[in-house]
Write an enzyme that holds these catalytic residues in place. Structure first.
Site, PDB file in Angstrom:
ATOM      1  CG  HIS A 277      -2.043  -1.024   1.117  1.00  0.00           C
ATOM      2  ND1 HIS A 277      -3.203  -0.829   0.407  1.00  0.00           N
ATOM      3  CD2 HIS A 277      -2.137  -2.281   1.637  1.00  0.00           C
ATOM      4  CE1 HIS A 277      -3.980  -1.908   0.500  1.00  0.00           C
ATOM      5  NE2 HIS A 277      -3.347  -2.810   1.236  1.00  0.00           N
ATOM      6  CG  ASP A 340      -3.448  -3.686   4.910  1.00  0.00           C
ATOM      7  OD1 ASP A 340      -2.456  -2.969   5.122  1.00  0.00           O
ATOM      8  OD2 ASP A 340      -4.444  -3.297   4.271  1.00  0.00           O
ATOM      9  CD  GLU A 341      -5.717  -5.854   1.188  1.00  0.00           C
ATOM     10  OE1 GLU A 341      -6.762  -6.394   0.811  1.00  0.00           O
ATOM     11  OE2 GLU A 341      -5.570  -4.623   1.225  1.00  0.00           O
ATOM     12  CB  ALA A 342       2.684  -7.113   2.345  1.00  0.00           C
TER      13      ALA A 342
END
Ligand code: ACM
Length: 532
Positions: A277, A340-342
């Site tokens: 992100h 998150d969401e790496a």
């Protein structure tokens, strides 16, 4: 950018209220049992009411924090009443004059603050006066928010309304269940100017929420000025989803938000989302990117495609500088580091970068908060995981809790304010499900997640992601009434949990929102009063 129409959003014209009559007929008495979040105990005194008049004064204990709460009360009540409501302190042995709202700091007041969380208060209403007692100014502040709800809905009007300003007689004893009661605003996907954030803070305060999580950075925008890395905001903040002009907070803007929130007993939790992100940061400083090349700004809504360079020491200089400036600007204990969401990193690289980031936070004397994907990273004392999953078990979270981690409950299918209410909701997303009011309300944060006992639950937060949200009216449409449901879960004793009762109390609040010009989703699950 034009604002999408708010389907079905409605506002009530003022609801006429009989000027005379019995409590049962005019609803004054019932306001005592309509308070949200539900208090620990409510004891009405039938037939008794206090009338707030042009002669009413506000008195507080001789303490600057108590006096500030008294001034806040006067600020809340003056626009609609038009009354002067002078505020002054009382000497220790003074008895308040008749016709007074008194805010007393009394260390022995039950529920006492020695038992966390802070914020208990007692409110007594007789025909002669209103007295709020609390062991801390925070408790007085919450008593004031309750008093506000005991006055007619017209008290929310920004212009003078006729009254009468009756408060039902009785006693409320109250204290919060969880220490952390929050909402998140994503200011990255769409940027919201500082005054919009202050209005959001006001919405949190009225329902006794006490943490504002600001999602300050993401692929689409970097929203906080960092003096040592100026291009982050100047270049990384220059756009947003769909290519609008974006924007960022100066450090003075951020301080204004922090101070405004603090005056309302709200702690700001700033988030710098790492290691993914991060496209906005990489677009400003290509040296942070794995290939050393600055990517183009991103205005879409995909996730998981960006990462900082794990092996480069410049990455850790950047993290240290950014978190250092943010720690200095933020009096609250928490720095949220995302996590998150790496999807671009394998587990080893993820552990390498996030272990270092966690240690940097600890070195700034701050407490780590991260999305629950951070669970496998090494345990640092006091760390907090924010659970946003859509299932009721997560072995990594349970294991981290056994090592001492605490959890903020934000189940995506219960608390995500960007989820659509129904299929017909034009705003929002639906990947975590549709969330109407009952779904948001009908769960227990203390028993929800396997292996996470209530003692390990720091609290509850409702996040509002803004890929599809562009205006304050849209923020409020997605927030109301679900945030009110989440506020009750975070504050009220589990023993008060009762959907059939909550939906009636919630219905009674809609005229307040209308007087305050708050848009809301008129859920068919709730028996709203007639708009007539
Ligand atoms: C998240 O919704 N990616 C925390």
């Amino acid at each position: 950018m034009s604002s999408a129409p708010l389907e079905q959003s409605r506002t009530h014209p003022p609801v006429p209220r009989p000027r005379t009559g019995s409590p049962a007929l005019d609803g004054v008495g019932s306001r005592l049992t309509e308070v949200i979040p539900a208090p620990v105990s409510v004891r009405p005194t039938p037939g008794v009411r206090y009338l707030l008049t042009a002669g009413t004064t506000i008195r507080t204990s001789d303490d600057p924090a108590a006096l500030a709460v008294g001034e806040h009360l006067a600020d809340l009540l003056r626009p609609a009443t038009g009354h002067p409501l002078p505020v002054a302190t009382l000497a220790a042995d003074d008895t308040p004059p008749a016709d007074t709202v008194t805010l007393l700091l009394e260390p022995a007041t039950e529920p006492a603050p020695a038992t966390e969380p802070d914020g208990g208060y007692r409110l007594d209403v007789t025909a002669e006066q209103v007295v709020i007692r609390a062991a801390t100014a925070t408790g007085l502040f919450y008593g004031v928010q309750t008093l506000r709800q005991l006055l007619p809905a017209e008290i929310e009007s920004t212009t003078v309304a006729p009254g009468p300003w009756e408060v039902p007689g009785g006693q409320i004893v109250d204290a919060p269940r969880f220490a952390y009661r929050g909402a998140m605003l994503d200011v990255s996907r769409h940027f919201f100017e500082m005054p919009d954030v202050l209005r959001f803070v006001d919405q949190l305060a009225r329902y006794k929420l006490n943490h504002l999580h600001l999602h300050l950075t993401d692929d689409q925008g970097w929203r906080i000025a960092i003096a040592s890395w100026p291009r982050l905001a100047e270049i990384g903040g220059a756009t947003e989803v769909d290519g609008g002009t974006g924007g960022y907070y100066t450090q003075a803007d951020y301080r204004t938000i922090v101070e405004y929130a603090a005056a309302r007993r709200i702690t700001v939790v700033p988030e710098i989302d790492l290691p993914g992100h991060t496209n906005a940061a990489l677009s400003a400083y290509g040296e942070l990117a794995p290939d050393g090349v600055a990517p183009a700004p991103y205005t879409g809504t995909e996730v998981g495609f960006s990462s900082v360079a794990v092996a480069s020491e410049r990455t850790y200089d950047f993290v240290d500088d950014v978190l250092g400036e943010l720690a200095a600007l933020t009096p609250g204990p928490y720095l949220h580091i995302g996590g998150d969401e790496a999807f671009k990193l394998d587990a080893t690289d993820y552990g390498t970068v996030m272990n270092r980031v966690q240690r940097i936070v600890a070195a700034k004397s701050k407490t780590v908060v991260g999305w629950h994907q951070l669970a496998p990273a090494e345990h640092v004392p006091g760390r907090v995981l924010q659970y946003w999953g859509t299932t009721t078990s997560d072995e990594n979270v349970a294991s981290a809790v056994r090592q001492g981690a605490r959890v903020i409950m934000s189940p995506g299918n219960r608390t995500y304010l960007d989820m659509k209410y129904t299929d017909a909701t034009t705003l929002g997303q639906d990947w975590a499900g549709l969330i109407d009011v009952r779904t948001a309300y009908d769960w227990d944060p203390g028993t929800y997640l396997d292996g996470v006992p209530a003692e390990s639950v720091l609290g509850v937060e409702a996040p509002l992601w803004t890929e599809t949200i562009r205006t304050v009216a849209e923020i409020e449409f997605m927030t109301y009434p679900r945030l009110v449901a989440v506020a009750e879960l975070a504050w009220s004793p589990a023993t008060t949990h009762d959907w059939d009762n909550f939906r009636l109390r919630l219905a009674a609040h809609s005229p307040r929102w209308t007087h305050a010009n708050i848009h809301f989703h008129p859920s068919p699950e709730i028996p709203w009063p007639p708009t007539q």
